[in-house]
Design a protein around this motif. Structure first.
Motif, short mmCIF file in Angstrom:
data_model
loop_
_atom_site.label_atom_id
_atom_site.label_comp_id
_atom_site.label_asym_id
_atom_site.label_seq_id
_atom_site.Cartn_x
_atom_site.Cartn_y
_atom_site.Cartn_z
N ARG A 105 70.15 -3.63 71.70
CA ARG A 105 71.57 -3.55 71.37
C ARG A 105 72.29 -4.83 71.76
O ARG A 105 73.09 -5.37 70.99
N THR A 106 72.04 -5.29 72.98
CA THR A 106 72.77 -6.45 73.48
C THR A 106 72.11 -7.77 73.09
O THR A 106 72.79 -8.73 72.72
N GLN A 107 70.78 -7.81 73.11
CA GLN A 107 70.10 -9.06 72.81
C GLN A 107 70.07 -9.36 71.31
O GLN A 107 70.21 -10.52 70.90
N ASP A 108 69.89 -8.33 70.49
CA ASP A 108 69.69 -8.55 69.06
C ASP A 108 70.71 -7.83 68.18
O ASP A 108 70.52 -7.76 66.97
N ALA A 109 71.76 -7.29 68.79
CA ALA A 109 72.87 -6.68 68.04
C ALA A 109 72.46 -5.47 67.21
O ALA A 109 73.10 -5.15 66.22
N HIS A 110 71.40 -4.76 67.63
CA HIS A 110 71.02 -3.54 66.91
C HIS A 110 72.05 -2.45 67.20
O HIS A 110 72.37 -2.19 68.35
N VAL A 111 72.51 -1.80 66.14
CA VAL A 111 73.43 -0.67 66.30
C VAL A 111 72.65 0.62 66.47
O VAL A 111 73.05 1.51 67.23
N ARG A 112 71.51 0.73 65.79
CA ARG A 112 70.69 1.94 65.83
C ARG A 112 69.32 1.62 66.39
O ARG A 112 68.72 0.59 66.06
N LEU A 113 68.82 2.52 67.21
CA LEU A 113 67.49 2.35 67.78
C LEU A 113 66.48 3.14 66.94
O LEU A 113 65.86 4.09 67.39
N GLY A 114 66.35 2.73 65.69
CA GLY A 114 65.38 3.34 64.79
C GLY A 114 65.90 4.59 64.11
O GLY A 114 66.99 5.08 64.39
N PHE A 115 65.07 5.12 63.21
CA PHE A 115 65.44 6.29 62.40
C PHE A 115 64.23 7.22 62.27
O PHE A 115 63.09 6.77 62.24
N ASP A 116 64.52 8.51 62.19
CA ASP A 116 63.42 9.45 61.98
C ASP A 116 63.41 9.92 60.52
O ASP A 116 64.37 9.71 59.77
N ASP A 117 62.32 10.56 60.14
CA ASP A 117 62.14 10.96 58.75
C ASP A 117 63.19 11.98 58.31
O ASP A 117 63.63 11.97 57.15
N GLY A 118 63.60 12.85 59.23
CA GLY A 118 64.61 13.85 58.88
C GLY A 118 65.94 13.22 58.53
O GLY A 118 66.60 13.62 57.56
N GLN A 119 66.36 12.25 59.34
CA GLN A 119 67.60 11.52 59.03
C GLN A 119 67.51 10.89 57.66
O GLN A 119 68.42 11.01 56.83
#
Length: 320
Positions: A263-277
């Protein structure tokens, strides 16, 4: 009767009505909701729990953050319709106006953080992507998934340095790359020119409001882009809008993980996604999700989700 009572009790508070309005606009973390509402996080969390218990909101934990969204459409759509009808009787509500302004500030903060990262790391972008899982394996999987059918008109969203255009552009009838960052587009333009791919078109644009006509594209790619998106569902809907009948959307991104530092180092908003989402978002966008490909390697797992807009049936065409 019990469902109606739970819903009306949950909505019988001005703060909770404001929260429903905000979550209708976009998914927010508890901290962002607190920022917009001007209230403490514990107080906001109590309100959110009441809405969640009534099925009007859902909570999803990502590392140390909790993201909030509206509940199932069957529960929330009648409520939103009623709120819209009542709002027409009192336009210009001061709370709504203030919340919209503060929400714009949250969006601007998110966008500024992401853009600053992209500008600072533009020259390292391809190397950063390769840190997570061998990019050669990902590219081989992309080729295998997409080249079993003609690629046709190709659009790469969040094109970055143009790697997907470089990989697939020669096999496409036409190829367009969209990115928000002018610096990224400058790098992509130079890289693609060096590869002899001057016919590829590059445009600056927003993945939520693409500068492209709908129903004109055969293949759309979101390669390692969605985890930066503030509103993944909206990005998928906008990508799906471009597709012709039978057109395909390929999303390449991470499976759920707990690497909070991204989140802080690479500006990721989401930590991955699952198949249901992903299945839910594809369904909402009118796309059928095919078999999911998983690539394990390094500390993160890459997944490839391929959705397709249903083709027009021959008998329907004849009837028309």
């Amino acid at each position: 009767m019990r469902t109606a009572l739970a819903i009306f009790r949950a909505l019988a508070d001005p703060t909770r009505l404001r929260i429903v309005g905000l979550l209708r606009a976009m998914e927010l973390s508890v901290g962002e909701l607190a920022q917009v509402l001007g209230q403490s996080q514990p107080r906001v969390s109590r309100h959110v729990k009441i809405l969640a218990d009534a099925g009007l909101a859902v909570r999803r934990k990502e590392g140390s953050w909790v993201f909030l969204g509206l509940g199932a459409a069957a529960r929330t759509e009648p409520v939103l319709d009623a709120l819209d009808a009542w709002a027409a009787e009192e336009p210009g509500d001061h709370w709504t106006v203030a919340d919209i302004a503060r929400l714009a500030a949250v969006r601007a903060d998110r966008a500024a953080a992401a853009e600053a990262y992209f500008e600072a790391h533009a020259t390292e972008w391809d190397a950063i992507r390769s840190l997570h899982v061998p990019e050669s394996a990902v590219e081989a999987a992309i080729r295998k998934i997409l080249t079993d059918e003609p690629i046709g008109a190709l659009v790469d969203l969040g094109t970055g340095t143009g790697r997907m255009l470089e990989l697939l552009g020669a096999q496409a009838q036409s190829a367009i790359g969209i990115d928000r960052s002018p610096e990224m587009l400058r790098l992509a333009r130079a890289k693609l020119a060096a590869a002899g791919m001057e016919r590829v078109e590059l445009r600056q644009g927003d993945i939520y409001a693409l500068p492209l006509t709908g129903h004109t594209t055969d293949t759309v790619i979101l390669h390692q882009v969605l985890h930066y998106a503030q509103q993944p569902a909206a990005a998928i809907n906008e990508a799906a809008r471009l597709l012709v009948p039978g057109g395909r959307l390929l999303i390449v991104d991470f499976a759920p993980h707990d690497r909070e530092e991204l989140r802080t180092q690479d500006a990721h908003v989401r930590l991955g996604f699952d198949d249901g989402q992903m299945r839910g978002w594809f369904d909402a966008a009118g796309l059928a999700l095919g078999p999911v490909r998983e690539l394990k390697g390094g500390e993160l797992t890459v997944k490839l989700w391929l959705g397709q807009r249903p083709a027009v049936k021959a008998d329907k065409e004849m009837a028309a």
